[in-house]
Design a protein around this motif. Sequence first.
Motif, PDB file in Angstrom:
ATOM      1  N   VAL A  99      26.663  30.738  33.262  1.00 25.85           N
ATOM      2  CA  VAL A  99      26.614  31.752  32.201  1.00 25.85           C
ATOM      3  C   VAL A  99      27.923  32.523  32.172  1.00 25.85           C
ATOM      4  CG1 VAL A  99      24.103  32.024  32.192  1.00 25.85           C
ATOM      5  CG2 VAL A  99      25.481  33.471  33.695  1.00 25.85           C
ATOM      6  N   PHE A 100      28.302  32.942  30.972  1.00 26.68           N
ATOM      7  CA  PHE A 100      29.563  33.689  30.869  1.00 26.68           C
ATOM      8  C   PHE A 100      29.466  34.794  29.826  1.00 26.68           C
ATOM      9  CE2 PHE A 100      31.644  32.660  26.823  1.00 26.68           C
ATOM     10  CZ  PHE A 100      30.796  31.666  26.346  1.00 26.68           C
ATOM     11  N   VAL A 101      30.266  35.833  30.046  1.00 30.46           N
ATOM     12  CA  VAL A 101      30.422  36.880  29.027  1.00 30.46           C
ATOM     13  C   VAL A 101      31.830  37.445  29.206  1.00 30.46           C
ATOM     14  CG1 VAL A 101      29.416  38.737  30.491  1.00 30.46           C
ATOM     15  CG2 VAL A 101      29.409  38.969  28.001  1.00 30.46           C
ATOM     16  N   ALA A 102      32.454  37.818  28.083  1.00 36.88           N
ATOM     17  CA  ALA A 102      33.824  38.334  28.176  1.00 36.88           C
ATOM     18  C   ALA A 102      33.818  39.762  28.705  1.00 36.88           C
ATOM     19  CB  ALA A 102      34.481  38.279  26.806  1.00 36.88           C
ATOM     20  N   THR A 103      34.840  40.098  29.484  1.00 38.49           N
ATOM     21  CA  THR A 103      34.863  41.426  30.123  1.00 38.49           C
ATOM     22  C   THR A 103      36.113  42.251  29.792  1.00 38.49           C
ATOM     23  OG1 THR A 103      35.775  40.321  32.072  1.00 38.49           O
ATOM     24  CG2 THR A 103      33.404  40.800  32.088  1.00 38.49           C
ATOM     25  N   SER A 104      37.173  41.651  29.254  1.00 45.51           N
ATOM     26  CA  SER A 104      38.412  42.412  29.032  1.00 45.51           C
ATOM     27  C   SER A 104      38.229  43.405  27.892  1.00 45.51           C
ATOM     28  CB  SER A 104      39.552  41.455  28.678  1.00 45.51           C
ATOM     29  OG  SER A 104      39.285  40.857  27.431  1.00 45.51           O
ATOM     30  N   ALA A 105      39.053  44.460  27.884  1.00 48.55           N
ATOM     31  CA  ALA A 105      38.963  45.485  26.840  1.00 48.55           C
ATOM     32  C   ALA A 105      39.141  44.843  25.465  1.00 48.55           C
ATOM     33  CB  ALA A 105      40.016  46.554  27.088  1.00 48.55           C
ATOM     34  N   ILE A 106      40.087  43.905  25.355  1.00 51.33           N
ATOM     35  CA  ILE A 106      40.349  43.255  24.057  1.00 51.33           C
ATOM     36  C   ILE A 106      39.077  42.577  23.545  1.00 51.33           C
ATOM     37  CG2 ILE A 106      41.711  41.451  22.890  1.00 51.33           C
ATOM     38  CD1 ILE A 106      43.895  41.957  25.007  1.00 51.33           C
ATOM     39  N   ARG A 108      35.947  43.123  24.637  1.00 47.93           N
ATOM     40  CA  ARG A 108      34.846  44.105  24.498  1.00 47.93           C
ATOM     41  C   ARG A 108      34.926  44.782  23.147  1.00 47.93           C
ATOM     42  NH1 ARG A 108      36.571  46.098  29.767  1.00 47.93           N
ATOM     43  NH2 ARG A 108      37.219  48.033  28.759  1.00 47.93           N
ATOM     44  N   GLU A 109      36.151  45.213  22.790  1.00 50.56           N
ATOM     45  CA  GLU A 109      36.300  46.005  21.564  1.00 50.56           C
ATOM     46  C   GLU A 109      36.303  45.145  20.308  1.00 50.56           C
ATOM     47  OE1 GLU A 109      39.786  48.384  22.414  1.00 50.56           O
ATOM     48  OE2 GLU A 109      38.749  49.088  24.222  1.00 50.56           O
ATOM     49  N   HIS A 110      37.062  44.030  20.345  1.00 51.55           N
ATOM     50  CA  HIS A 110      37.245  43.281  19.095  1.00 51.55           C
ATOM     51  C   HIS A 110      36.259  42.145  18.880  1.00 51.55           C
ATOM     52  CE1 HIS A 110      40.810  45.604  18.460  1.00 51.55           C
ATOM     53  NE2 HIS A 110      41.258  45.258  19.662  1.00 51.55           N
ATOM     54  N   LYS A 111      35.763  41.547  19.961  1.00 49.29           N
ATOM     55  CA  LYS A 111      34.871  40.397  19.770  1.00 49.29           C
ATOM     56  C   LYS A 111      33.408  40.813  19.942  1.00 49.29           C
ATOM     57  CE  LYS A 111      34.070  36.861  22.783  1.00 49.29           C
ATOM     58  NZ  LYS A 111      34.361  35.706  23.648  1.00 49.29           N
ATOM     59  N   LEU A 112      33.107  41.406  21.092  1.00 46.38           N
ATOM     60  CA  LEU A 112      31.696  41.683  21.385  1.00 46.38           C
ATOM     61  C   LEU A 112      31.213  43.011  20.812  1.00 46.38           C
ATOM     62  CD1 LEU A 112      31.694  40.566  25.138  1.00 46.38           C
ATOM     63  CD2 LEU A 112      30.896  39.261  23.173  1.00 46.38           C
ATOM     64  N   LYS A 113      32.146  43.953  20.674  1.00 48.16           N
ATOM     65  CA  LYS A 113      31.802  45.329  20.260  1.00 48.16           C
ATOM     66  C   LYS A 113      30.691  45.870  21.169  1.00 48.16           C
ATOM     67  CE  LYS A 113      33.321  44.519  15.512  1.00 48.16           C
ATOM     68  NZ  LYS A 113      34.562  43.969  15.983  1.00 48.16           N
ATOM     69  N   MET A 114      30.929  45.728  22.459  1.00 48.70           N
ATOM     70  CA  MET A 114      29.953  46.171  23.454  1.00 48.70           C
ATOM     71  C   MET A 114      30.654  47.070  24.465  1.00 48.70           C
ATOM     72  SD  MET A 114      27.891  42.643  24.155  1.00 48.70           S
ATOM     73  CE  MET A 114      26.821  43.060  25.522  1.00 48.70           C
ATOM     74  N   ALA A 115      29.901  48.060  24.983  1.00 46.98           N
ATOM     75  CA  ALA A 115      30.463  48.961  26.008  1.00 46.98           C
ATOM     76  C   ALA A 115      30.411  48.247  27.363  1.00 46.98           C
ATOM     77  CB  ALA A 115      29.653  50.242  26.049  1.00 46.98           C
ATOM     78  N   LYS A 116      31.185  48.804  28.311  1.00 38.12           N
ATOM     79  CA  LYS A 116      31.253  48.190  29.652  1.00 38.12           C
ATOM     80  C   LYS A 116      29.857  48.014  30.269  1.00 38.12           C
ATOM     81  CE  LYS A 116      35.753  49.754  31.343  1.00 38.12           C
ATOM     82  NZ  LYS A 116      36.444  50.732  32.174  1.00 38.12           N
ATOM     83  N   GLU A 117      29.024  49.085  30.166  1.00 36.91           N
ATOM     84  CA  GLU A 117      27.699  49.041  30.809  1.00 36.91           C
ATOM     85  C   GLU A 117      26.813  47.974  30.156  1.00 36.91           C
ATOM     86  OE1 GLU A 117      28.843  51.911  29.194  1.00 36.91           O
ATOM     87  OE2 GLU A 117      29.980  52.292  31.032  1.00 36.91           O
ATOM     88  N   GLU A 118      26.931  47.846  28.848  1.00 36.23           N
ATOM     89  CA  GLU A 118      26.104  46.845  28.136  1.00 36.23           C
ATOM     90  C   GLU A 118      26.446  45.436  28.622  1.00 36.23           C
ATOM     91  OE1 GLU A 118      25.409  47.314  23.616  1.00 36.23           O
ATOM     92  OE2 GLU A 118      27.279  48.371  24.086  1.00 36.23           O
ATOM     93  N   ILE A 119      27.740  45.227  28.866  1.00 40.47           N
ATOM     94  CA  ILE A 119      28.169  43.888  29.311  1.00 40.47           C
ATOM     95  C   ILE A 119      27.601  43.595  30.695  1.00 40.47           C
ATOM     96  CG2 ILE A 119      30.231  42.605  30.078  1.00 40.47           C
ATOM     97  CD1 ILE A 119      31.563  43.716  27.513  1.00 40.47           C
ATOM     98  N   ILE A 120      27.656  44.586  31.569  1.00 40.82           N
ATOM     99  CA  ILE A 120      27.104  44.373  32.923  1.00 40.82           C
ATOM    100  C   ILE A 120      25.602  44.073  32.818  1.00 40.82           C
ATOM    101  CG2 ILE A 120      26.618  45.453  35.162  1.00 40.82           C
ATOM    102  CD1 ILE A 120      29.299  46.770  35.063  1.00 40.82           C
ATOM    103  N   LYS A 121      24.919  44.834  31.956  1.00 40.38           N
ATOM    104  CA  LYS A 121      23.473  44.636  31.799  1.00 40.38           C
ATOM    105  C   LYS A 121      23.173  43.212  31.305  1.00 40.38           C
ATOM    106  CE  LYS A 121      19.731  47.073  29.732  1.00 40.38           C
ATOM    107  NZ  LYS A 121      19.368  47.750  28.537  1.00 40.38           N
TER     108      LYS A 121
END
Length: 522
Positions: A99-106, A108-121
Amino acid sequence: MSVERVRIFDTTLRDGEQAPGCSMTLREKLRVAKALSELNVDIIEAGFPAASPGDFESVKAIADENFGPVICGLARCNPNDIEKVYAAVKGSEHHRIHVFVATSAIHREHKLKMAKEEIIKSAVGAVRMARDLCNDVEFSPEDASRTELSYLAEVVAAAIEAGATTVNIPDTVGYTVPGEFDRLFRYLKQHVPGIDDITLSVHCHNDLGMAVANSLAAVAAGARQIECTINGIGERAGNCSLEEVVMALKTRAEFFELDTAIDTTRLYPSSRLVSSITGMHVPRNKAIVGENAFAHEAGIHQHGMLQHASTYEIMRPEDVGISRSNLVLGKHSGRHAFRDRVRELGFDLDEFEANRAFQEFKKLADRKKDVYDSDIEAIIMSADSTSPGPWALASLQVNTRTGEDAEADVSLQGEGGEESRGTAQGDGPIAASFLALEKATGVDLVLRNFEVHSTSIGEDAQGEVTVAVEHDGASYRGHGTSVDIVEAGARAYLEVINRVLRRAQSNAAPRSGPGDASRATI
Ligand code: KIV
Ligand code: ZN
């Protein structure tokens, strides 16, 4: 010297196949998976099952073959993707969910539009769900090399806590450099609780030409799994090349004090297979598997080599599966000599395949004086990719004259003995023959790419043609080989036409590939 094992995770069939022009049919993927298991890779990432029905089917077919290595499938952090991977890989005795999910600020902000905590969750939820299905779970924080170090450590720690057994650190856009990547791995080793209990992995892209160097920096800093592809195929400039990274570890074993389980004598045959299937040609000067990798031209080098091979050779060609003799066969060579040569080249043919290849060899030897190893490889590869019909090329006649259109007259024979003819004019002999084939079969294709390479040396060398075409939104690739490049082109084009017709007949599911509109991308 104590030697630790580095696992080789091959992603030719997932990240490699994702590259433009590298899509493969199910049959081709099965051939590559078999070759990878003969190479003795530890893990085969067979695909991304949620991407399309074709991807799902091919991962499942590979897993069901139980070739030996762990079979892995890729999933985004959502239940549908994870369930699909599990359903596809579970037929293999050893299987893994990645499984994978992107973690970099770029990202998070431009592709996923998710906050840091949401990504960890999301990562934790996905790893837990995957672990409920399977004991072997890999987690990748995409674009890790451009992620804030402290946040990356937090994500990795959470994934390990949730049950990840392998954590893979991707340099998704090939941005890092060896010194920096070394620091990143050492930082994670120091700051992530539980990191010594899981397998730390590295996954590098080659945008700045440093995928192999960065992967080696990561293993020197503690990674024990390398993700790589045959011939380095992959998105954009490709991935870390399997043959290069494996031979670097082997040749510099006294430096790395690490080992892999790879049977390096299978490297060259695997490289040839992937190159022939994808039509991605290996440059002559490519390390390890390029034609010039063991050629010595300069007189001073040849002199040194004659005194002692180690003067200019740090590896032996036979260690990577290249035969030194490059024995030449001809029309007087018998079945035994041919079969011995085939075996030495690393092919394991059954009786039927060997007989068919021998017949083709005899036909070729009648048309060309010397038959080289590369000619034999071409015979075997094209026998494998030769489509079973409905149409076979009976004859092709082409007339050309400088300054005038070329004219082609093609005659085809159908499976039931029926005949069909097509004549056409075109800018040149290739264009005219392709049009004539379309007329004879009633199939219109859009040609996207045409490549021709010589398989060996000399005036009578064979031409190997690869065509990439589109039909009804799907992409197809065909190969043809002949001493006559117009005929080789016609054979490649007819192979594709046959595939289109068979698909229409069986109304089969669309093959996976960039032209398949239903295919999700990462
Ligand atoms: O390059 C990348 O980040 C990937 C991941 C999905 C592992 O291919
Ligand atoms: Zn990748």
